[in-house]
Scaffold this motif. Structure first.
Motif, short mmCIF file in Angstrom:
data_model
loop_
_atom_site.label_atom_id
_atom_site.label_comp_id
_atom_site.label_asym_id
_atom_site.label_seq_id
_atom_site.Cartn_x
_atom_site.Cartn_y
_atom_site.Cartn_z
N ILE A 213 -34.34 -68.62 13.53
CA ILE A 213 -33.78 -68.23 12.23
C ILE A 213 -34.91 -68.20 11.24
O ILE A 213 -35.68 -69.16 11.10
CB ILE A 213 -32.68 -69.21 11.79
N LEU B 129 -27.20 -71.95 8.78
CA LEU B 129 -27.32 -71.15 10.00
C LEU B 129 -27.86 -71.97 11.16
O LEU B 129 -27.37 -71.87 12.30
CB LEU B 129 -28.22 -69.94 9.73
N TRP C 257 -32.41 -64.32 15.50
CA TRP C 257 -30.96 -64.49 15.61
C TRP C 257 -30.31 -64.27 14.25
O TRP C 257 -29.24 -63.69 14.16
CB TRP C 257 -30.65 -65.88 16.15
N ALA C 258 -30.94 -64.77 13.20
CA ALA C 258 -30.42 -64.61 11.83
C ALA C 258 -31.52 -64.97 10.85
O ALA C 258 -32.58 -65.49 11.23
CB ALA C 258 -29.20 -65.48 11.61
N SER C 259 -31.25 -64.70 9.60
CA SER C 259 -32.17 -65.13 8.54
C SER C 259 -31.33 -65.54 7.34
O SER C 259 -30.22 -65.03 7.13
CB SER C 259 -33.13 -64.00 8.15
N GLY D 206 -36.30 -72.92 13.28
CA GLY D 206 -36.21 -72.33 11.95
C GLY D 206 -37.56 -72.26 11.29
O GLY D 206 -38.37 -73.19 11.41
#
Length: 670
Positions: free
Chosen positions: A123, A192, A159-161, A95
């Motif tokens: 992330i 997340l 993958w996501a934020s 992250g």
């Protein structure tokens, strides 16, 4: 029905009002500041989960890597190198607590995007900006939050934020949003990371929009969670041996953090902020939130309604405590209970991650109830002094007078109340004193009363009058008629044992007869002008005296009216009291039942014989009555009531006085 105690009710209501006022005042916010700091101080630091690692972009790494003192200017190719190294070393999730909002060097941006895409578990941080909505006159009517997303090149590779939002309070930071409601329940960065850390595969993750604020459960001051500098992390990922040990299977969070906080802008006040101004960095708080989600130790707070009910009940209990016990003990117990609450709250916090309030119930509630309690005790003490002086003015002794005078408070002149009257009389008092001088008579009576009066008062009675060798006592039945009657009967039995069953040679024990009756009386001041005394007046006073005198006729020692026995539950009504019949007392018109109170019951066969004889006598069956009276006297030859009925039967045979038509025995004055 017992009336509510106004003093107790006042104490409780005042304490409840004070607690509600404190909850609505700024004092209610103390739990987020001083209260939380106290709980953390009691618990101390705790080990964080080893799965979480922080990599800091700090000034030491800047010098070691030859980079700018401002980490946001570092080339993104350097971040790409770190991400690739973490991927090779088996990091489970990566992250960035760094907002990559704008494009930089194309080569660096491409390198970082490639590294993020290769890792598949990165992330990124999102920012949240707040815009004010104003009216034409410039007044702000609302706020709208907007997400600031990472550079599309990097966002598409990740993958996501997600954002990381922590509401600030005057006391500092103590909670974070798991899902941010102001931007569509968007999941936060630590949420997340925790989902990816525990889900196994990206496809298995389906977050629910839990928008509740989550209370942070901090592990300790800055640096408690395992922290590596950026330069050290690059060295470790380059070495498979040290890199695998440091990062394999771990959640790695990269962000700004400095122990030299003059260089750190992203810092927050927490209960672990040091006195010299060392606060906790945002990346460490983010890592704490992530660690809470992974080890399930996020702080739990009871529902507000449950807490409110508990606080009010606690305040009411502390207030009631001051009503029932003395000042010194109430103060000591209040302090002990306050400390006990703090101790229990500290234990729940340390072992069960439950955040209970401590300042309000453990400190402020005992203080406020103590203040009200001290005021109440002082007020009661002043009232007792006034009552005592009033009692002395009315001719009462100090002992036991306060309650009588307290009953008359707010009742000008007196009041009606139910009670039990006991009248006593010394047997053969005239013949006893005719050979004594007045001084000796006085000494004899003083010795007698010195033994008799304490027994009455020990059983809750009040000696209302002493005339010659007789006393008149009162048991108040304001709260419980049964309790008052039982205490009066117990007192009569105790006095009977003391006076009538004393060992031979006891000169202070004088044979005494007792009569008891229950009913309404008037308690008040009697007299005129300056000569006024507190007295009990009413028919039951006269009746109890006449009941006492019937002992002479029946050759008994303790007689009680049916009104007294009706208030007493078994077994006394069956074993220690004997119904002697229905009598019309001298000078009275209405009949009452009289019972003999005994220190020990008659034998079973004698009791049955007397009951049959009494019933037969009331019906006029004299032969049957005399038959069973002989059975009684054969077993108990000295039984006074048995001899009384034998004499009445004999009188009938010779034409003497007999019960009236309703079966009552009429006693004539002599």
């Amino acid at each position: 029905m017992q009336r509510p105690d106004r003093t107790l009710l006042g104490l409780v209501m005042a304490s409840l009002l004070a607690m509600v006022t404190l909850l609505l005042s700024p004092a209610g916010d103390l739990e987020h500041g001083a209260g939380l700091e106290l709980l953390y101080a009691l618990r101390g630091t705790r080990p964080p989960p080893p799965e979480v690692v922080i990599i800091t972009l700090d000034s030491r790494s800047a010098r070691a890597l030859g980079q700018s003192e401002r980490p946001e200017r570092w080339p993104r190719s350097l971040h790409a190198r770190l991400v690739n190294g973490l991927t090779d070393r088996g990091a489970r999730v990566i992250g960035f607590d760094v907002l990559f909002e704008r494009a930089r060097e194309p080569e660096g941006d491409q390198a970082l995007a490639a590294a993020i895409r290769r890792a598949g578990n990165v992330i990124l941080m999102e920012g949240v900006s707040r815009e004010a909505v104003t009216r034409p006159d410039g007044k702000i009517v609302a706020h709208v939050d907007h997400l600031t997303r990472p550079l599309p090149l990097l966002r598409d590779a990740a993958w996501a934020s997600g954002p990381f939002i922590m509401p600030k309070t005057p006391a500092g930071i103590f909670e974070f949003w798991g899902f941010v409601p102001s931007v569509g329940d968007h999941p936060s960065l630590p949420m997340l990371m925790a989902q990816l850390m525990t889900a196994g595969t990206a496809a298995a993750i389906s977050p629910s929009p839990d928008i509740r604020l989550r209370a942070l459960n901090l592990y300790g001051p800055l640096g408690t969670i395992r922290t590596l500098s950026y330069a050290e992390a690059l060295e470790r990922v380059a070495d498979p041996a040290t890199g695998d040990a440091a990062f394999r299977g771990k959640a790695v969070l990269i962000g700004f953090s400095e122990f030299n906080q003059s260089r750190q802008g992203d810092i927050f006040r927490t209960p672990y902020s040091s006195p010299d101004g060392l606060d906790v960095s945002g990346v460490e708080l983010c890592a704490s939130a992530l660690a809470n989600l992974l080890d399930g130790s996020a702080l739990q707070r009871p529902a507000d309604s449950l807490l409110l009910a508990a606080l009010l009940a606690w305040s009411a209990m502390l207030a009631a405590l001051w009503h029932f016990i003395g000042t010194a003990r109430a103060l000591a117990i209040s302090v002990a209970l306050g400390l006990a609450w703090v101790g229990v709250a500290g234990w729940c916090f340390a072992h069960h991650h439950v955040w209970l309030p401590v300042i309000l119930p453990g400190v402020l509630a005992p203080l406020t109830t103590t203040a009200f309690g001290l005021f109440s005790h002082g007020r009661a003490a002043r009232q007792r002094e006034r009552d005592l002086q009033k009692a002395l003015d009315l001719g009462l002794s100090r002992n036991g007078s306060e309650k009588l005078v307290a009953l008359l408070r707010d009742h000008d002149g007196g009041r009606s109340i139910h009670g039990v009257c006991l009248c006593s009389d010394i047997e053969a008092y005239t013949s006893l004193t005719e050979n004594l001088s007045p001084a000796d008579t006085r000494e004899t009576l003083n010795r007698y009363f010195s033994r008799l009066l304490p027994v009455v008062e020990a059983h809750g009675g009040h000696v209302m009058d002493i005339v010659g060798d007789s006393i008149m006592c009162l048991w108040l039945a304001e709260d419980s008629a049964g309790d008052a009657c039982r205490k009066a009967c117990d007192a009569a039995l105790a006095l009977h044992g003391l006076m009538n069953e004393a060992p031979p040679g006891d000169k202070t024990a004088l044979p005494t007869r007792f009569g008891l009756h229950y009913g309404p009386v008037f308690l008040g001041e009697v007299g005129a002008d300056a000569r006024r005394e507190l007295r009990v007046v009413g028919d039951i006073v006269n009746t109890s005296s006449r009941i006492q005198s019937v002992n002479k006729i029946l050759r008994t020692r303790i007689l009680a009216s049916g009104a007294v026995l009706e208030q007493l539950p078994p077994p006394r009504g069956e074993d220690e009291a004997r119904l002697l019949g229905s009598f019309v007392l001298a000078g009275k018109r209405q009949a009452i039942d009289l019972h003999e109170i005994r220190s020990s019951p008659l034998p079973q066969d004698a009791r049955e014989a007397f009951e049959i004889a009494r019933s037969a006598y009331a019906r006029g069956a004299l032969d049957l009555a005399r038959l069973h009276l002989r059975i009684l006297l054969a077993t108990c030859p000295e039984d006074g009531p048995g001899r009384f009925y034998v004499e009445r039967c004999e009188a009938r045979l010779t034409g003497g006085e007999f019960p009236d038509s309703s079966g009552c025995i009429v006693l004539e004055s002599k």
